[in-house]
Design a protein around this motif. Structure first.
Motif, PDB file in Angstrom:
ATOM      1  N   ILE A 141       0.875  -1.177   0.000  1.00 45.14           N
ATOM      2  CA  ILE A 141       0.000   0.000   0.000  1.00 45.14           C
ATOM      3  C   ILE A 141       0.909   1.222   0.000  1.00 45.14           C
ATOM      4  CG2 ILE A 141      -1.735   1.336   1.245  1.00 45.14           C
ATOM      5  CD1 ILE A 141      -2.707  -1.267   2.494  1.00 45.14           C
ATOM      6  N   ALA A 142       0.797   2.053  -1.032  1.00 49.60           N
ATOM      7  CA  ALA A 142       1.583   3.295  -1.085  1.00 49.60           C
ATOM      8  C   ALA A 142       1.072   4.255  -0.008  1.00 49.60           C
ATOM      9  CB  ALA A 142       1.466   3.932  -2.460  1.00 49.60           C
ATOM     10  N   PRO A 143       1.957   5.085   0.550  1.00 53.62           N
ATOM     11  CA  PRO A 143       1.552   6.001   1.621  1.00 53.62           C
ATOM     12  C   PRO A 143       0.366   6.904   1.264  1.00 53.62           C
ATOM     13  CG  PRO A 143       3.921   5.947   1.450  1.00 53.62           C
ATOM     14  CD  PRO A 143       3.390   5.149   0.286  1.00 53.62           C
ATOM     15  N   ASP A 144       0.248   7.319   0.029  1.00 54.96           N
ATOM     16  CA  ASP A 144      -0.845   8.212  -0.367  1.00 54.96           C
ATOM     17  C   ASP A 144      -1.897   7.522  -1.238  1.00 54.96           C
ATOM     18  OD1 ASP A 144       0.096  10.450   1.011  1.00 54.96           O
ATOM     19  OD2 ASP A 144       1.469  10.966  -0.611  1.00 54.96           O
ATOM     20  N   ALA A 145      -2.070   6.233  -1.054  1.00 55.81           N
ATOM     21  CA  ALA A 145      -3.036   5.482  -1.862  1.00 55.81           C
ATOM     22  C   ALA A 145      -4.465   5.986  -1.673  1.00 55.81           C
ATOM     23  CB  ALA A 145      -2.968   3.998  -1.519  1.00 55.81           C
ATOM     24  N   PHE A 146      -4.787   6.471  -0.486  1.00 59.39           N
ATOM     25  CA  PHE A 146      -6.162   6.875  -0.180  1.00 59.39           C
ATOM     26  C   PHE A 146      -6.329   8.393  -0.097  1.00 59.39           C
ATOM     27  CE2 PHE A 146      -5.361   2.683   1.681  1.00 59.39           C
ATOM     28  CZ  PHE A 146      -6.312   1.948   0.990  1.00 59.39           C
ATOM     29  N   ARG A 147      -5.392   9.139  -0.660  1.00 54.81           N
ATOM     30  CA  ARG A 147      -5.459  10.600  -0.631  1.00 54.81           C
ATOM     31  C   ARG A 147      -6.720  11.078  -1.363  1.00 54.81           C
ATOM     32  NH1 ARG A 147      -0.201  13.668  -2.417  1.00 54.81           N
ATOM     33  NH2 ARG A 147      -0.482  12.250  -4.158  1.00 54.81           N
ATOM     34  N   HIS A 148      -7.323  12.125  -0.847  1.00 54.20           N
ATOM     35  CA  HIS A 148      -8.519  12.782  -1.398  1.00 54.20           C
ATOM     36  C   HIS A 148      -9.807  11.993  -1.173  1.00 54.20           C
ATOM     37  CE1 HIS A 148      -5.850  15.682  -3.126  1.00 54.20           C
ATOM     38  NE2 HIS A 148      -5.257  14.775  -3.861  1.00 54.20           N
ATOM     39  N   LEU A 149      -9.787  10.978  -0.334  1.00 54.27           N
ATOM     40  CA  LEU A 149     -11.011  10.231  -0.030  1.00 54.27           C
ATOM     41  C   LEU A 149     -11.583  10.726   1.298  1.00 54.27           C
ATOM     42  CD1 LEU A 149     -10.093   6.604  -1.141  1.00 54.27           C
ATOM     43  CD2 LEU A 149     -11.320   8.378  -2.398  1.00 54.27           C
ATOM     44  N   TYR A 150     -12.062  11.937   1.280  1.00 55.31           N
ATOM     45  CA  TYR A 150     -12.517  12.603   2.505  1.00 55.31           C
ATOM     46  C   TYR A 150     -13.807  12.010   3.063  1.00 55.31           C
ATOM     47  CZ  TYR A 150      -9.068  15.881   0.773  1.00 55.31           C
ATOM     48  OH  TYR A 150      -7.914  16.435   0.295  1.00 55.31           O
ATOM     49  N   ASN A 151     -14.555  11.275   2.247  1.00 52.95           N
ATOM     50  CA  ASN A 151     -15.823  10.700   2.691  1.00 52.95           C
ATOM     51  C   ASN A 151     -15.721   9.221   3.057  1.00 52.95           C
ATOM     52  OD1 ASN A 151     -17.371  13.099   2.173  1.00 52.95           O
ATOM     53  ND2 ASN A 151     -17.133  12.654  -0.002  1.00 52.95           N
ATOM     54  N   LEU A 152     -14.536   8.628   2.905  1.00 55.99           N
ATOM     55  CA  LEU A 152     -14.388   7.198   3.140  1.00 55.99           C
ATOM     56  C   LEU A 152     -14.611   6.859   4.612  1.00 55.99           C
ATOM     57  CD1 LEU A 152     -13.750   4.562   1.663  1.00 55.99           C
ATOM     58  CD2 LEU A 152     -11.378   4.854   2.379  1.00 55.99           C
ATOM     59  N   GLN A 153     -15.563   5.972   4.860  1.00 55.46           N
ATOM     60  CA  GLN A 153     -15.907   5.573   6.220  1.00 55.46           C
ATOM     61  C   GLN A 153     -15.574   4.109   6.504  1.00 55.46           C
ATOM     62  OE1 GLN A 153     -19.968   6.616   7.175  1.00 55.46           O
ATOM     63  NE2 GLN A 153     -19.827   8.487   5.976  1.00 55.46           N
ATOM     64  N   ILE A 154     -15.611   3.278   5.469  1.00 50.15           N
ATOM     65  CA  ILE A 154     -15.420   1.838   5.650  1.00 50.15           C
ATOM     66  C   ILE A 154     -14.391   1.340   4.646  1.00 50.15           C
ATOM     67  CG2 ILE A 154     -16.532  -0.425   5.562  1.00 50.15           C
ATOM     68  CD1 ILE A 154     -19.168   1.028   6.295  1.00 50.15           C
ATOM     69  N   LEU A 155     -13.361   0.653   5.149  1.00 48.68           N
ATOM     70  CA  LEU A 155     -12.313   0.106   4.292  1.00 48.68           C
ATOM     71  C   LEU A 155     -12.029  -1.331   4.716  1.00 48.68           C
ATOM     72  CD1 LEU A 155     -10.128   0.362   2.119  1.00 48.68           C
ATOM     73  CD2 LEU A 155      -8.654   1.428   3.847  1.00 48.68           C
ATOM     74  N   HIS A 156     -12.282  -2.258   3.802  1.00 46.84           N
ATOM     75  CA  HIS A 156     -12.041  -3.678   4.061  1.00 46.84           C
ATOM     76  C   HIS A 156     -10.830  -4.140   3.258  1.00 46.84           C
ATOM     77  CE1 HIS A 156     -15.618  -4.721   6.407  1.00 46.84           C
ATOM     78  NE2 HIS A 156     -16.247  -3.846   5.657  1.00 46.84           N
ATOM     79  N   LEU A 157      -9.794  -4.584   3.970  1.00 51.45           N
ATOM     80  CA  LEU A 157      -8.564  -5.087   3.354  1.00 51.45           C
ATOM     81  C   LEU A 157      -8.228  -6.494   3.847  1.00 51.45           C
ATOM     82  CD1 LEU A 157      -6.456  -1.824   3.672  1.00 51.45           C
ATOM     83  CD2 LEU A 157      -7.104  -2.924   1.524  1.00 51.45           C
ATOM     84  N   GLU A 158      -9.199  -7.201   4.378  1.00 51.75           N
ATOM     85  CA  GLU A 158      -8.904  -8.496   4.956  1.00 51.75           C
ATOM     86  C   GLU A 158      -8.572  -9.552   3.898  1.00 51.75           C
ATOM     87  OE1 GLU A 158     -11.781  -6.731   5.438  1.00 51.75           O
ATOM     88  OE2 GLU A 158     -13.460  -8.091   5.814  1.00 51.75           O
ATOM     89  N   GLU A 159      -7.812 -10.556   4.360  1.00 51.49           N
ATOM     90  CA  GLU A 159      -7.422 -11.720   3.564  1.00 51.49           C
ATOM     91  C   GLU A 159      -6.620 -11.337   2.320  1.00 51.49           C
ATOM     92  OE1 GLU A 159     -10.326 -14.938   3.215  1.00 51.49           O
ATOM     93  OE2 GLU A 159     -11.593 -13.798   4.593  1.00 51.49           O
ATOM     94  N   ASN A 160      -5.639 -10.454   2.516  1.00 55.11           N
ATOM     95  CA  ASN A 160      -4.692 -10.116   1.463  1.00 55.11           C
ATOM     96  C   ASN A 160      -3.323 -10.622   1.878  1.00 55.11           C
ATOM     97  OD1 ASN A 160      -5.875  -8.423  -0.848  1.00 55.11           O
ATOM     98  ND2 ASN A 160      -6.874  -7.575   0.964  1.00 55.11           N
ATOM     99  N   GLN A 161      -2.272 -10.121   1.273  1.00 57.47           N
ATOM    100  CA  GLN A 161      -0.923 -10.600   1.562  1.00 57.47           C
ATOM    101  C   GLN A 161      -0.046  -9.475   2.106  1.00 57.47           C
ATOM    102  OE1 GLN A 161       0.352 -12.534  -2.057  1.00 57.47           O
ATOM    103  NE2 GLN A 161      -1.305 -14.015  -1.947  1.00 57.47           N
ATOM    104  N   LEU A 162      -0.638  -8.632   2.916  1.00 50.70           N
ATOM    105  CA  LEU A 162       0.107  -7.516   3.508  1.00 50.70           C
ATOM    106  C   LEU A 162       1.021  -8.023   4.610  1.00 50.70           C
ATOM    107  CD1 LEU A 162      -2.829  -4.959   3.788  1.00 50.70           C
ATOM    108  CD2 LEU A 162      -0.840  -4.764   2.280  1.00 50.70           C
ATOM    109  N   SER A 163       2.301  -7.651   4.534  1.00 55.86           N
ATOM    110  CA  SER A 163       3.230  -7.993   5.609  1.00 55.86           C
ATOM    111  C   SER A 163       3.723  -6.731   6.318  1.00 55.86           C
ATOM    112  CB  SER A 163       4.420  -8.792   5.082  1.00 55.86           C
ATOM    113  OG  SER A 163       5.120  -8.047   4.116  1.00 55.86           O
ATOM    114  N   GLU A 164       3.636  -5.588   5.627  1.00 55.20           N
ATOM    115  CA  GLU A 164       3.960  -4.315   6.260  1.00 55.20           C
ATOM    116  C   GLU A 164       3.024  -3.246   5.710  1.00 55.20           C
ATOM    117  OE1 GLU A 164       7.688  -2.445   3.984  1.00 55.20           O
ATOM    118  OE2 GLU A 164       8.139  -4.316   5.032  1.00 55.20           O
ATOM    119  N   VAL A 165       2.782  -2.260   6.539  1.00 51.41           N
ATOM    120  CA  VAL A 165       1.871  -1.172   6.188  1.00 51.41           C
ATOM    121  C   VAL A 165       2.544   0.141   6.562  1.00 51.41           C
ATOM    122  CG1 VAL A 165      -0.412  -0.165   6.637  1.00 51.41           C
ATOM    123  CG2 VAL A 165      -0.140  -2.647   6.615  1.00 51.41           C
TER     124      VAL A 165
END
Length: 164
Positions: free
Chosen positions: A113-137
């Motif tokens: 996930i890039a540091p600014d991946a969610f930039r400009h999403l001022y209305n975002l309330q719910i984010l589901h990222l489960e069951e992926n292959q993230l090892s660092e954030v």
């Protein structure tokens, strides 16, 4: 390619005139979200877009997609992108969809996930990222999402929160 359907229901014919959406709202919702998308999809690369109760949903689930489509309606509120092959969320990944309130990225192959991946999403309330292959954030990955209420990252193998 997207398929759009605008739904404006004043009265459901299955109920008497005295009952409107209170009577049939659940049935109409079921038809729109479950039955119609599967009937209208022309091919596996097509996302289905429906407007219901003034919210616009983009259903891109199980499409085998490797990137977030850039040809969806710009005013979508909910992006369903479960069971695809996304591996990376880049800088300004959702820049074309600034009205998003929910993003569902469950069971992709997201590793970065890039540091600014969610930039400009001022209305975002719910984010589901489960069951992926993230090892660092990155520690600042979610810094731009001031309205975030639900962040679900379960079933990842997160080992580090980085300051980069």
């Amino acid at each position: 390619m997207t398929i759009s359907l605008v739904v404006s229901i004043a009265q459901c014919d299955l109920c008497s005139k005295a009952h409107t959406m209170a009577c049939c709202g659940w049935l109409c919702t079921l038809l729109l979200l479950v039955l119609l998308p599967r009937a209208v999809r022309a091919d596996d690369a097509t996302c289905f877009v429906v407007t219901m109760y003034r919210l616009k949903y983009a259903d891109c689930d199980q499409r085998g997609l490797k990137t977030i489509p850039d040809d969806l309606d710009s005013d979508i509120h909910v992006l369903k992108f479960t069971d695809n092959e996304l591996t990376y969320l880049g800088i300004d990944e959702f820049k074309d969809y600034r009205l998003l309130q929910q993003i569902h990225l469950v069971r992709n192959r997201i590793e970065i996930i890039a540091p600014d991946a969610f930039r400009h999403l001022y209305n975002l309330q719910i984010l589901h990222l489960e069951e992926n292959q993230l090892s660092e954030v990155p520690a600042d990955a979610f810094q731009h999402i001031k309205s975030l209420r639900i962040l679900n990252m379960k079933s990842n193998n997160i080992e580090y929160i980085t300051n980069d």
